[in-house]
Scaffold this motif. Structure first.
Motif: not given
Length: 123
Positions: A32-35, A50-53, A55-57, A72-74
């Protein structure tokens, strides 16, 4: 859709810091992607970070780069936005968003949105 709940907004003086949180109510896929977006009165919703859930992007808009960090804290399903050196022009309602439907993360095309948390920067 996924339920998102933001918190951490408030009133801060210029130069101050805030950390916003976005609690994700249920499981989201690792791909997922989040922003984070923001919207000031009378203005369009603006992309912030923006952050890729899974990945480190990460990526940031030019207006906040160097002052803002998305993380993030998955395990806890929480998205964060650390904001430093805040300026009056950062005053806005801040929203987290999940699952973008556009290849351009800066477009406000996401399936899920929170209700927002207000950030006000003034002396």
């Amino acid at each position: 859709e996924v339920q998102l709940v933001e918190s951490g907004g408030g009133l801060v003086q210029p130069g101050g810091s805030l950390r916003l949180s976005c609690k994700i109510a249920e499981y989201i896929a690792i791909r997922s992607s989040m922003a984070w977006f923001r919207q000031a009165p009378g203005k369009e919703r603006e992309a912030v970070a923006y952050i890729a859930w899974g990945e480190s992007m990460t990526d940031y808009s030019a207006s906040v780069k160097g002052r803002v960090t998305i993380s993030k804290d998955i395990a806890a399903r929480i998205l964060y936005l650390q904001m430093n050196d805040l300026k009056p022009e950062d005053t806005a309602m801040y929203y987290c968003a999940a699952h973008r439907t556009s290849s351009d993360w800066t477009r406000a095309l996401y399936r899920s949105w929170g209700q927002g948390t207000q950030v006000t920067v003034c002396p």
